[in-house]
Each structure stands twice: as structure tokens, then as C-alpha cells.
Design a protein around this motif. Structure first.
Motif, PDB file in Angstrom:
ATOM      1  N   TYR A  60      42.154  35.380  34.981  1.00 51.61           N
ATOM      2  CA  TYR A  60      41.375  35.478  33.517  1.00 51.61           C
ATOM      3  C   TYR A  60      41.891  34.567  32.584  1.00 51.61           C
ATOM      4  O   TYR A  60      43.094  34.218  32.837  1.00 51.61           O
ATOM      5  N   SER A  61      41.194  34.236  31.657  1.00 52.05           N
ATOM      6  CA  SER A  61      41.716  33.574  30.357  1.00 52.05           C
ATOM      7  C   SER A  61      41.534  34.506  29.250  1.00 52.05           C
ATOM      8  O   SER A  61      41.157  35.255  29.259  1.00 52.05           O
ATOM      9  N   MET A  62      42.112  33.778  28.028  1.00 46.80           N
ATOM     10  CA  MET A  62      42.100  34.588  26.959  1.00 46.80           C
ATOM     11  C   MET A  62      41.154  33.998  25.916  1.00 46.80           C
ATOM     12  O   MET A  62      41.202  32.603  25.646  1.00 46.80           O
ATOM     13  N   THR A  63      40.199  34.547  25.520  1.00 44.23           N
ATOM     14  CA  THR A  63      39.456  34.317  24.230  1.00 44.23           C
ATOM     15  C   THR A  63      40.207  33.935  22.910  1.00 44.23           C
ATOM     16  O   THR A  63      41.303  34.513  22.933  1.00 44.23           O
ATOM     17  N   GLY A  66      41.761  36.805  21.417  1.00 45.62           N
ATOM     18  CA  GLY A  66      42.720  37.653  22.353  1.00 45.62           C
ATOM     19  C   GLY A  66      42.407  38.691  23.370  1.00 45.62           C
ATOM     20  O   GLY A  66      43.002  39.275  23.946  1.00 45.62           O
ATOM     21  N   LYS A  67      40.804  38.528  23.749  1.00 43.67           N
ATOM     22  CA  LYS A  67      40.199  39.475  24.395  1.00 43.67           C
ATOM     23  C   LYS A  67      40.493  38.742  25.868  1.00 43.67           C
ATOM     24  O   LYS A  67      40.210  37.303  26.018  1.00 43.67           O
ATOM     25  N   GLU A  68      40.547  39.439  26.986  1.00 50.06           N
ATOM     26  CA  GLU A  68      40.458  38.970  28.339  1.00 50.06           C
ATOM     27  C   GLU A  68      39.180  38.568  28.714  1.00 50.06           C
ATOM     28  O   GLU A  68      38.400  39.431  28.895  1.00 50.06           O
ATOM     29  N   THR A  70      37.577  37.677  32.307  1.00 48.43           N
ATOM     30  CA  THR A  70      37.849  37.691  33.835  1.00 48.43           C
ATOM     31  C   THR A  70      36.935  36.400  34.251  1.00 48.43           C
ATOM     32  O   THR A  70      35.690  36.381  34.010  1.00 48.43           O
ATOM     33  N   GLN A  91      43.446  27.894  30.555  1.00 45.53           N
ATOM     34  CA  GLN A  91      44.533  28.588  30.420  1.00 45.53           C
ATOM     35  C   GLN A  91      44.265  29.861  31.158  1.00 45.53           C
ATOM     36  O   GLN A  91      43.579  30.685  30.669  1.00 45.53           O
ATOM     37  N   TYR A  93      45.274  33.071  33.674  1.00 50.92           N
ATOM     38  CA  TYR A  93      46.447  34.043  34.169  1.00 50.92           C
ATOM     39  C   TYR A  93      45.870  34.602  35.384  1.00 50.92           C
ATOM     40  O   TYR A  93      44.765  34.669  35.725  1.00 50.92           O
ATOM     41  N   SER A 192      34.893  42.657  31.171  1.00 48.10           N
ATOM     42  CA  SER A 192      35.455  41.566  30.717  1.00 48.10           C
ATOM     43  C   SER A 192      34.744  40.394  31.940  1.00 48.10           C
ATOM     44  O   SER A 192      35.067  39.387  31.578  1.00 48.10           O
TER      45      SER A 192
END
Length: 236
Positions: A60-63, A66-68, A70, A91, A93, A192
Motif C-alpha cells: 500500500y501507499s499513503m494518499t 494520510g489514508k492507505e 492498497t 512510496q 509499504y 482501501s
DNA sequence: ACATTAAAGGGGT
DNA sequence: ACCCCTTTAATGT
């Protein structure tokens, strides 16, 4: 049916000869990882390639808010990492959804391996192309459809990808159309994956449950999907 | 955002 | 091992 889809699940190491395999094992870290662990975070000191030997990993990345978001869920046989992934510049994770065994190697090791084994390089390209196609298909659906349809599309994909193998008796049973997902996903995680919100997914899932398209014995219980009906709705 | 419920963890026995 | 309580995570509205 869809060859590309299955290509992306191919075990990269399957085409290695046993003697090569030993060599790979020597300079490759193979680690058991607990459920819920962060396997990879953005901006690693050195880029690595990861290979899921068993278990499941969510990327997943962050918007900006700050939302994930997937990007993908990978099971045994899948690859991910900074190197060559369709989302490489982002970016990303990676967190384990289950207890997993993850194999990892440095870019240097990977390059050496590919030089030694050109067949591997070809396979790698095929795998990446398939992933790219998958992501493109996903984008198209997620961008232009209603929540309901996006959810159905996601469920269909999950049913394809994570259908638990049927035990002997179940295979004989009279309702082969119920598919059990072998990953545990919360409404939040589903949301997500489809760019929606948890509440919306809860509502939509309840509607689908009332229609007999999905069912679940309780929270944190496996999700069952009536895959044939899902496909029928998607065809509209 | 708030209420409800199910599951997980912890302590004591 | 079992029961009870607290806490947290997931779901429902």
C-alpha cells in the motif's frame, strides 16, 4: 482462461536447477515473518527484491491525506520490491496479512542472478508485464464504476486469486460455487483496495449478503463468495 | 461520529 | 484447563 493472470503467480525460482537453487539460497535471506509486520517501507537504504514463499503480503501507499491505498495483495509465489515493480517510483509499504515466509535479495544479487540465468530475466519480464496489465485493468474498473460494481469486481478478483483449495469432501459437495477466501480482509481493507470508505463497504457488503452473494460466519471469519453470481452481475 | 458486538488478551483459580 | 473481566478491533447505523 486468462493466462497473464496466472503468469504473475509463477514461482520465479521454479525454473532454477537444483544446483542453482542452492547458490541462491546461500546469499538470500529467508525469514519467517509474523502477521502484521512491516516488511518494506519507502526509501530503503538499498533497494531489495522480495519473494513471498508463503503467506500473504499487502502493498500500500499513503494518499496525501494520510489514508492507505492498497495496491495489491500478494500470495505465495509473488514478487515485489523497488526493482521493476509497476509502482516502483511510488512510496510503497508492505505488510504481512498472515504469518509468512519472505525471501529477499539485494539488487546486486538479483542482477548477478539474471546475468547467469537469462531465462530468469525473461520470466521476470513476463511476470512484470502481467502485473502491469493487471494494474491497468484494475484502474479502469475502479475509476469508472459504481461502488457496487467496483466491489463486485474486487470480490471476483479476490475469489480468483485467493480461493481456498477445497477439501476432499467439499469438492464433492453440492455447492461448489461458494468460494472461501484464504486471506482475512476487513471492510477497511476492502475499502482501501477499491478507493472507498469503510462505511460504504459495510453497507454494500450487507446488501450483497442479503442477496446471497457473500456470507460470513462472523467478524474475523473467512469470507465466502458466490463467485458465479458475482460474475453474472459483472456481465451487465 | 457514535453505538454495538465479537474476539483477544490477562489474571486468577 | 477454565472462567471472568477488561480492552481493542471490527462492524453497523
Amino acid at each position: 482462461m486468462n493466462k497473464l493472470k496466472y503468469l504473475s503467480r509463477v514461482n520465479l525460482f521454479q525454473i532454477l536447477e537444483p544446483q542453482d537453487y542452492n547458490q541462491v539460497e546461500r546469499d538470500t535471506r529467508i525469514e519467517p515473518v509474523e502477521k502484521g509486520s512491516l516488511v518494506a517501507a519507502p526509501n530503503p537504504e538499498e533497494p531489495r527484491l522480495y519473494f513471498v514463499k508463503s503467506g500473504a503480503v499487502r502493498l500500500y501507499s499513503m494518499t496525501l491525506e494520510g489514508k492507505e491505498l492498497t495496491l495489491d495483495v500478494l500470495t505465495a509465489g509473488h514478487l515485489f520490491g523497488e526493482i521493476g515493480a509497476p509502482v516502483s517510483s511510488r512510496q510503497v509499504y508492505a505488510v504481512t496479512l498472515e504469518d509468512s515466509v519472505i525471501c529477499t535479495m539485494s539488487y546486486g544479487q538479483f542482477k548477478a542472478l539474471l546475468r547467469e540465468k537469462p531465462d530468469l530475466a525473461i520470466k521476470f519480464i513476463e511476470i512484470m508485464s502481467a502485473r502491469l496489465a493487471e494494474v491497468e485493468e484494475l484502474l479502469e474498473h475502479m475509476a469508472y464504476s459504481s461502488v457496487r460494481k467496483r466491489l463486485l469486481f474486487l470480490l471476483n478478483k479476490l475469489a480468483d486469486k485467493f480461493a481456498a483449495p477445497l477439501a476432499g469432501e467439499e469438492a464433492e459437495a453440492d455447492r461448489p460455487e461458494w468460494v472461501r477466501l484464504e486471506v482475512e480482509l476487513t471492510h477497511q481493507e476492502l475499502a482501501s483496495m477499491m478507493g472507498s470508505t469503510r462505511e460504504t463497504v459495510t453497507e454494500a457488503m450487507n446488501r450483497l449478503a442479503a442477496e446471497g452473494i457473500v456470507k460470513r460466519a462472523g467478524q474475523r471469519k473467512p469470507l465466502w463468495i458466490r463467485a458465479d453470481r458475482v460474475r453474472a452481475f459483472l456481465a451487465d
